[in-house]
Design a protein around this motif. Structure first.
Motif, PDB file in Angstrom:
ATOM      1  N   ARG A  22     -14.014  -0.893  -5.829  1.00 34.66           N
ATOM      2  CA  ARG A  22     -14.177  -2.352  -5.926  1.00 34.66           C
ATOM      3  C   ARG A  22     -13.519  -2.892  -7.199  1.00 34.66           C
ATOM      4  O   ARG A  22     -12.892  -3.959  -7.183  1.00 34.66           O
ATOM      5  N   ASN A  26      -9.101  -4.640  -5.871  1.00 34.65           N
ATOM      6  CA  ASN A  26      -9.694  -5.885  -5.403  1.00 34.65           C
ATOM      7  C   ASN A  26      -8.603  -6.742  -4.777  1.00 34.65           C
ATOM      8  O   ASN A  26      -7.912  -7.491  -5.451  1.00 34.65           O
ATOM      9  N   ARG A  27      -8.430  -6.641  -3.441  1.00 39.44           N
ATOM     10  CA  ARG A  27      -7.315  -7.325  -2.771  1.00 39.44           C
ATOM     11  C   ARG A  27      -7.751  -8.453  -1.841  1.00 39.44           C
ATOM     12  O   ARG A  27      -6.940  -9.217  -1.395  1.00 39.44           O
ATOM     13  N   GLY A  28      -8.984  -8.515  -1.493  1.00 37.87           N
ATOM     14  CA  GLY A  28      -9.447  -9.547  -0.575  1.00 37.87           C
ATOM     15  C   GLY A  28     -10.704  -9.082   0.119  1.00 37.87           C
ATOM     16  O   GLY A  28     -11.029  -7.897   0.117  1.00 37.87           O
ATOM     17  N   PRO A  29     -11.440 -10.006   0.740  1.00 37.60           N
ATOM     18  CA  PRO A  29     -12.729  -9.631   1.321  1.00 37.60           C
ATOM     19  C   PRO A  29     -12.625  -8.633   2.472  1.00 37.60           C
ATOM     20  O   PRO A  29     -13.413  -7.686   2.548  1.00 37.60           O
ATOM     21  N   SER A  30     -11.650  -8.808   3.361  1.00 39.42           N
ATOM     22  CA  SER A  30     -11.573  -7.899   4.506  1.00 39.42           C
ATOM     23  C   SER A  30     -11.073  -6.516   4.088  1.00 39.42           C
ATOM     24  O   SER A  30     -11.546  -5.495   4.582  1.00 39.42           O
ATOM     25  N   THR A  31     -10.132  -6.462   3.161  1.00 39.57           N
ATOM     26  CA  THR A  31      -9.629  -5.174   2.676  1.00 39.57           C
ATOM     27  C   THR A  31     -10.705  -4.448   1.881  1.00 39.57           C
ATOM     28  O   THR A  31     -10.859  -3.232   1.996  1.00 39.57           O
ATOM     29  N   ASN A  32     -11.456  -5.186   1.069  1.00 41.11           N
ATOM     30  CA  ASN A  32     -12.537  -4.567   0.308  1.00 41.11           C
ATOM     31  C   ASN A  32     -13.603  -3.992   1.233  1.00 41.11           C
ATOM     32  O   ASN A  32     -14.134  -2.906   0.966  1.00 41.11           O
ATOM     33  N   LEU A  33     -13.915  -4.688   2.310  1.00 39.18           N
ATOM     34  CA  LEU A  33     -14.903  -4.184   3.258  1.00 39.18           C
ATOM     35  C   LEU A  33     -14.410  -2.925   3.945  1.00 39.18           C
ATOM     36  O   LEU A  33     -15.171  -1.961   4.132  1.00 39.18           O
TER      37      LEU A  33
END
Length: 70
Positions: A22, A26-33
């Motif tokens: 994390r 940290n590249r974006g919400p969908s990639t982090n998920l």
């Protein structure tokens, strides 16, 4: 005692891996998920493999029988 201590180590390794991912990627919400899901899945799979091997050695299904002649 060994089973629970090692299970706790796997849990801590998964949490540390997820937090470091994390912080570093940290590249974006969908990639982090997706990354979080992959790290947790890998940790659970490694723990399950370790637990199955550990318990199979602790409680074997087939008891070895020694022959007197061998």
């Amino acid at each position: 005692m060994g089973f629970w201590v090692t299970s706790l180590i796997f849990l801590l390794a998964g949490v540390i891996g997820a937090l470091s991912l994390r912080l570093c990627c940290n590249r974006g919400p969908s990639t982090n998920l997706l990354h979080f899901t992959l790290v947790i899945t890998a940790t659970v799979c490694c723990w399950m493999m370790w637990a199955i091997v550990y318990l199979a050695q602790m409680y074997p299904l087939i008891v070895p029988i020694l022959n007197e002649g061998e």
